[in-house]
Design an enzyme around this catalytic site. Structure first.
Site: not given
Ligand code: ADE
Length: 246
Positions: A88, A115, A153, A168
């Site tokens: 994160p 963690e 993609r 996109d």
């Protein structure tokens, strides 16, 4: 392109990797995606991969040995590649980074759990840390799927219609999000398709779409809001079920 995913939960990827576009691209040999469980590289009968953090604190951390040995074994098969750890706190994934990753011949995605990783994993592997957003998942697996989907993609042959990737949101020089799009019927519950899209005037339609994209982009606001001062920050999170009645 080859992508190796190093994870404690390879089974989470089964239907994702076999799904329509990705499954077909793998079958066609356009992308080669492989899974390796780093528990297979853990020592002892219990194959322990986690332990308590030095200095105390909640939860368990991934031990360096099984993760690093596993990545090194995978690298031994097909060269070092670009090693990305999903955390994160890593660099935020965005379309320019996705485009860069799509040019790599080989990626290694290392999924955390508990963690997180012992800090020496990143150093030992000279890895980059990547985050898919400012929130915490229970592990890196879903984040790895996000990277695989966004990157593959863009690999020629995966979508089958490369022009749609160029159009996109976040693609193109201006990095605009897409404006509204419409299909049949012309009228739905009293809501009409904008007249200009029915005009057949491709020049005007292109200008209108660009204006709509500019407006949609500015409505989203800045990519990252300025950090709030401690007194203006929201109250710490409390789950609904834990709140006291007011
Ligand atoms: N692991 C846990 N949370 C994550 C996040 N936001 N991005 C990438 N990996 C993660």
């Amino acid at each position: 392109m080859r992508i190796d995913i190093v994870t404690l939960f390879p089974e989470m990827f089964a239907s994702f990797l076999d799904g329509s576009l990705l499954g077909a691209a793998r079958q066609a040999g356009i992308v080669d995606i492989r899974l390796t469980n780093f528990r297979d590289f853990a020592a002892g009968v219990h194959r322990q991969v986690d332990d308590r953090p030095y200095g105390g604190g909640p939860g368990m951390l991934l031990m360096p040995e099984p993760v690093v040995s596993c990545v090194e074994a995978v690298q031994g098969e097909a060269g070092p590649g670009r090693v990305l750890m999903l955390t994160p706190g890593g660099r935020r994934l965005d379309q320019p980074l996705v485009e860069q990753l799509a040019c790599e011949p080989r990626l290694l995605l290392v999924c955390g759990r508990y963690e997180g990783f012992d800090a020496r994993v990143r150093e030992a592997l000279a890895a980059e840390e990547i985050s898919i957003g400012d929130y915490v998942l229970s592990g890196g697996e879903v984040a790895a799927m996000v990277i695989v989907e966004a990157v593959t993609r863009l690999v020629p042959g995966v979508l089958g219609h490369e022009e749609s990737a160029r159009q996109d949101s976040f693609s193109g020089a201006e990095r605009l999000v897409e404006g509204p799009q419409y299909t049949r019927p012309r009228e739905f519950r009293g809501l009409e398709v904008p007249e200009i899209l029915l005009s057949g005037d491709h020049g005007r339609i292109a200008r209108w779409r660009h204006e709509q994209a500019v407006a949609a982009t500015s409505r989203r606001g800045p990519a990252r809001p300025a950090p709030s001062s401690p007194d203006s920050s929201p109250a710490p999170f409390t789950a609904w079920s834990q709140r006291s009645p007011s």
